[in-house]
Motif scaffolding. Structure first.
Motif, short mmCIF file in Angstrom:
data_model
loop_
_atom_site.label_atom_id
_atom_site.label_comp_id
_atom_site.label_asym_id
_atom_site.label_seq_id
_atom_site.Cartn_x
_atom_site.Cartn_y
_atom_site.Cartn_z
N THR A 53 0.84 -1.20 0.00
CA THR A 53 0.00 0.00 0.00
C THR A 53 0.87 1.25 0.00
OG1 THR A 53 -1.66 -1.22 1.26
CG2 THR A 53 -1.89 1.16 1.20
N GLY A 54 1.96 1.22 0.76
CA GLY A 54 2.88 2.35 0.80
C GLY A 54 3.55 2.58 -0.54
N GLN A 55 3.87 1.50 -1.25
CA GLN A 55 4.46 1.64 -2.58
C GLN A 55 3.50 2.34 -3.53
OE1 GLN A 55 5.68 -2.18 -4.01
NE2 GLN A 55 7.19 -2.46 -2.39
N LYS A 56 2.24 1.96 -3.48
CA LYS A 56 1.23 2.58 -4.34
C LYS A 56 1.04 4.05 -3.99
CE LYS A 56 -2.53 2.50 -7.04
NZ LYS A 56 -2.43 3.62 -7.95
N GLN A 57 0.99 4.35 -2.68
CA GLN A 57 0.82 5.73 -2.25
C GLN A 57 2.02 6.59 -2.64
OE1 GLN A 57 0.17 5.10 1.92
NE2 GLN A 57 -2.05 4.92 1.68
N PRO A 106 8.35 5.61 8.12
CA PRO A 106 7.27 4.82 8.73
C PRO A 106 5.91 5.08 8.09
CG PRO A 106 8.63 5.78 10.44
CD PRO A 106 9.12 6.35 9.13
N LEU A 107 5.74 6.23 7.50
CA LEU A 107 4.47 6.54 6.86
C LEU A 107 4.17 5.59 5.68
CD1 LEU A 107 2.87 8.94 4.88
CD2 LEU A 107 5.20 9.63 4.71
N TRP A 108 5.19 4.98 5.09
CA TRP A 108 4.99 4.05 3.97
C TRP A 108 4.86 2.61 4.44
CZ3 TRP A 108 3.48 7.35 0.86
CH2 TRP A 108 4.18 8.50 0.54
N ASN A 109 4.89 2.35 5.73
CA ASN A 109 4.76 0.98 6.24
C ASN A 109 3.64 0.90 7.27
OD1 ASN A 109 5.45 -1.71 6.36
ND2 ASN A 109 6.87 -1.42 8.04
N ARG A 110 2.51 1.46 6.96
CA ARG A 110 1.36 1.44 7.87
C ARG A 110 0.53 0.17 7.74
NH1 ARG A 110 -0.99 7.57 7.60
NH2 ARG A 110 0.82 8.57 8.54
#
Length: 141
Positions: A53-57, A106-110
């Protein structure tokens, strides 16, 4: 999934103890436990933990910020009659999204993926004969 856990809730994930990739059934984190220490942040940045999800965001953020800055830069450069201003806008946005999206903040690993434990090898799996050649898989008469 709880992104920040206290020291009493730490579990072993991927071979080291961390407070950002594990899940427990404890109470929600309080404000005092929600702050990630610099050591935990540094370990996460070094490991490169980022979920799907973080990769997509991150991709979407890069795409839209660079496109929007390109349009703004084009209009500003057109009004000022300097193509260099367009370049400044696009280059500045590229530097900004690189600093924001390239490290594994950390925002990309929620939404970490809960990996399954490896299954043990089945008994008797090595006992079966493996046949190769022309007649493998054919019924003998």
């Amino acid at each position: 999934l709880k992104p920040f856990l206290g020291s009493e809730d730490l579990l072993t994930c991927s071979g080291f103890r961390s407070s950002f990739c594990c899940q427990t059934a404890s109470s929600p984190p309080s404000l005092s436990r929600a702050a990630m220490g610099l050591g935990s942040l540094w370990r996460m940045l070094k490991l490169g933990l980022i979920d799907f999800t973080g990769q997509k965001q991150a991709f979407d953020l890069q795409f839209y910020v660079i496109w929007i800055s390109g349009v703004i830069g084009f209009v500003y450069g057109l009004v000022m009659q300097r193509f260099l201003y367009t370049f400044y806008w696009v280059f500045g946005a590229t530097l900004f999204v690189t600093a924001l999206c390239l490290p594994s903040w950390p925002l990309w690993n929620r939404h970490p993926v809960p990996w399954l434990e490896p299954l043990g090898e089945a008994k008797g799996a090595g006992d079966a004969k493996k046949s190769t050649g022309k007649n493998s898989g054919k019924k003998k008469q």
